[in-house]
Design an enzyme around this catalytic site. Structure first.
Site, PDB file in Angstrom:
ATOM      1  N   SER A  32       3.922   3.764  -6.898  1.00 40.88           N
ATOM      2  CA  SER A  32       4.576   4.326  -8.087  1.00 40.88           C
ATOM      3  C   SER A  32       4.788   3.273  -9.179  1.00 40.88           C
ATOM      4  CB  SER A  32       5.925   4.908  -7.682  1.00 40.88           C
ATOM      5  OG  SER A  32       6.762   3.869  -7.231  1.00 40.88           O
ATOM      6  N   SER A  38       0.815  -1.228   0.000  1.00 48.25           N
ATOM      7  CA  SER A  38       0.000   0.000   0.000  1.00 48.25           C
ATOM      8  C   SER A  38       0.843   1.270   0.000  1.00 48.25           C
ATOM      9  CB  SER A  38      -0.978  -0.015   1.186  1.00 48.25           C
ATOM     10  OG  SER A  38      -0.305  -0.199   2.395  1.00 48.25           O
ATOM     11  N   GLU A  89      -2.447  -0.113  -9.353  1.00 47.10           N
ATOM     12  CA  GLU A  89      -2.809   1.258  -9.741  1.00 47.10           C
ATOM     13  C   GLU A  89      -1.593   2.116  -9.473  1.00 47.10           C
ATOM     14  OE1 GLU A  89      -5.450   1.902 -11.377  1.00 47.10           O
ATOM     15  OE2 GLU A  89      -6.368  -0.054 -11.065  1.00 47.10           O
ATOM     16  N   CYS A 147      -3.228  10.545  -6.435  1.00 48.03           N
ATOM     17  CA  CYS A 147      -2.839  10.024  -7.750  1.00 48.03           C
ATOM     18  C   CYS A 147      -3.627  10.745  -8.839  1.00 48.03           C
ATOM     19  CB  CYS A 147      -3.095   8.529  -7.806  1.00 48.03           C
ATOM     20  SG  CYS A 147      -4.733   8.119  -7.238  1.00 48.03           S
TER      21      CYS A 147
END
Ligand code: NAD
Length: 542
Positions: A266, A187, A293, A327
């Site tokens: 990232s 995470s 993601e 993000c």
């Protein structure tokens, strides 16, 4: 065994509380902030339900007052990572066999605890540990976390309700098995809700996890883990393993029982995990599911028919809320020259009015970036722009890391649409503006589509509905979440399923069926009532 067929109804989204002065929620939060400020805690590893303390420790510090220690945490070594894998595999037997409605009840209880008893705790930990103001903590740590938990139960009930047809002489069934093995969850620091969901989505579908939380969000993540356990999560279903990412990743990826990776963070980290899995592919029992993601370079495209104030307010909030560390944060904006003078005035007005500082002062709109590496990264981009003949800084441009990691919300105007800060993800409060000629709309939209490798979020502002529709079509693959006349941040579970394509990830849409389906490996079972007793085809017997 209760054989009833359950249907969980569509939940409603958690209400965002207002935290007005003297409100009950504000008083509870202020008390909890003081408590967490005054009482540093210890954060052990939690493996198979047991707290584990190792010889290696680290400190959790506040980004906005980095001398202040909130907690001491223990770091996993290779031995503890292996223990975590074994505990997850052990717990898999019980957890995967349990009725899914029992698993659902644990998720719903966790949602209840976060919405009520622990609302102030999880908010205060997110505010102090990740430097979020009250509103940003509330929409993330409480509302989105609760929504993920409740909606995943609802979506799981829809998945479990799907069955194939049964023709004459046969019965067909789908068994929704969890993956065989364990899921590695990794995470990021920026959303408490994402940390929760990366674990609880696979867990809802019967999987068990080895969880590597980000070292910079350990305070809130540890409280999450405690809440899950209080909600009834059995030992070993989630194994909480703080420590060095590379050490933990390397050890986990060696296990042949790795069934999947649920990642947010990232590109660099996700790519390295993917490459390592590919390198060791023949060594795994199944093809590990890789769900990630990653980064974004999100945009606003303003049409000449847009309203200046709306563009400015949404650009400001989209770019600078939570210091641009979402993000989905806006980091490049295309503005027609006819609107730029007005939009510029509006933007500068807002910049002058928004305060920056400690999260305990509710009047601060902007707080600190997460750590020194992030501060230095932002300042490098700002200094690059300061030295460039292609750029002008019209707001912000300064940073100060003496007390906390404070970077002023910075607006760069560039004459080069492919300027470095128009292309690369910065992940901080830096917004770059490119002013285009009103007559060059179509080529500017094309430029917007082609400028960055990402495809996460973007917005168009326009009051010309036909032009909006054309831009929406031209930008079809530029984003996974597209907004019309709204900022491209703040997706809500159940309303705007979230995720991007291109370099932004596998686009499995967190908080919905698309994601949950990745955590099952269905088995189809066909039962025939009258088995064949003749090997010849009918026409052979004529
Ligand atoms: P990061 O990649 O630095 O860290 C993410 C996690 O990976 C951390 O827990 C870290 O410790 C761990 N890690 C690092 N190296 C590892 C390795 N070799 N093996 C295993 N784990 C490793 O990302 P971050 O700074 O925490 O988060 C910021 C990034 O996350 C931004 O790029 C942002 O765009 C992205 N993000 C994307 C979404 C989305 O939905 N697309 C949401 C939030 C954040």
């Amino acid at each position: 065994m209760n054989n009833a067929i359950f249907n969980f109804p569509l939940p409603s989204n958690e209400t965002v509380l207002e935290y007005k002065k003297d409100s009950t929620e504000r008083k509870q939060l202020e008390r909890e902030l003081q408590k967490q400020l005054l009482d540093p805690i210890e954060i052990p590893l939690i493996i198979g339900g047991k707290e584990i303390r190792t010889a290696q420790t680290g400190q959790v510090k506040m980004p906005h007052r980095h001398e202040h220690v909130l907690a001491t945490y223990y770091k996993a070594g290779e031995k503890e990572v292996k223990m975590g894998i074994n505990a997850a595999l052990e717990a898999h037997h019980i957890w995967s066999d349990l009725s899914w409605t029992v698993r659902a009840s644990i998720l719903l209880k966790a949602a209840e605890l976060i919405s009520g008893k622990y609302r102030a705790v999880i908010n205060a930990a997110t505010m102090l540990g990740q430097s979020k103001n009250i509103y940003q903590a509330e929409i993330d740590a409480v509302c989105e976390t609760v929504d993920f938990l409740k909606f995943n139960v609802y979506f799981a009930s829809r998945i479990y309700g799907m069955q194939p047809n049964s023709a004459f002489n046969q019965l067909n069934k789908m068994e929704f098995r969890p993956l065989e093995g364990f899921v590695f969850t990794v995470s990021p620091f920026n959303f408490t809700s994402i940390a929760s969901n990366l674990n609880m989505a696979p867990v809802m579908m019967g999987n068990t996890t080895v969880w590597k939380p980000a070292s910079t969000s350990l305070l809130s993540n540890y409280y999450l883990m405690k809440i899950f356990r209080e909600a009834g999560l059995p030992d070993g279903v989630i194994n909480f393993i703080p420590g060095s990412g590379s050490l933990i990743g390397k050890t986990v990826l060696k296990s042949p029982d790795l069934a999947g990776i649920h990642f947010t963070g990232s590109n660099e980290t996700f790519n390295s995990l993917w490459k390592e899995v590919s390198r060791q592919l023949s060594h795994y029992r199944s093809y590990p599911r890789l769900i990630g993601e990653t980064g974004g370079k999100n945009f606003i495209m303003a049409h000449p028919s847009a309203l200046s104030r709306e563009v400015a307010v949404n650009a400001y909030r989209g770019a600078f809320e939570f210091q641009g560390q979402k993000c989905s944060a806006v980091s490049r904006i295309y503005i027609p020259s006819s609107l730029w003078p007005e939009i510029k005035i509006e933007l500068l007005k807002i910049c002058a009015e928004a305060n920056m500082g400690d999260v305990t002062d509710p009047m601060n709109f902007i707080n600190a970036v997460i750590d020194e590496a992030s501060f230095d990264n932002c300042m490098n981009y700002i200094n690059y722009a300061l030295c460039s003949p292609e750029a002008e800084i019209i707001a912000g441009g300064h940073g100060d890391k003496q007390v906390g990691y404070f970077v002023e919300p910075t607006i760069i105007v560039t004459t080069n649409p492919r300027f470095k800060t128009m292309e690369e993800e910065i992940f901080g409060p830096v917004l770059t503006v490119f002013v285009y000629d009103d007559n060059k709309l179509e080529e500017t939209v094309k430029l917007c589509d082609e400028t960055s490798p990402y495809g996460l979020t973007g917005a168009v502002f326009s009051s010309d509905r036909v032009a909006t529709s054309v831009m929406c079509e031209q930008l079809r693959y530029s984003t996974g979440n597209f907004y019309i006349n709204d900022k491209p941040t703040g997706a809500i579970v159940g309303l705007q399923p979230f995720g991007g394509s291109r370099a932004s990830g596998t686009n499995d849409k967190a908080g919905g069926e698309f994601n949950l389906i990745r955590w099952i490996s269905p088995r189809t079972i066909k039962e025939t009532f009258q088995p064949a007793s003749e090997f010849r085809y009918k026409y052979m017997m004529e």
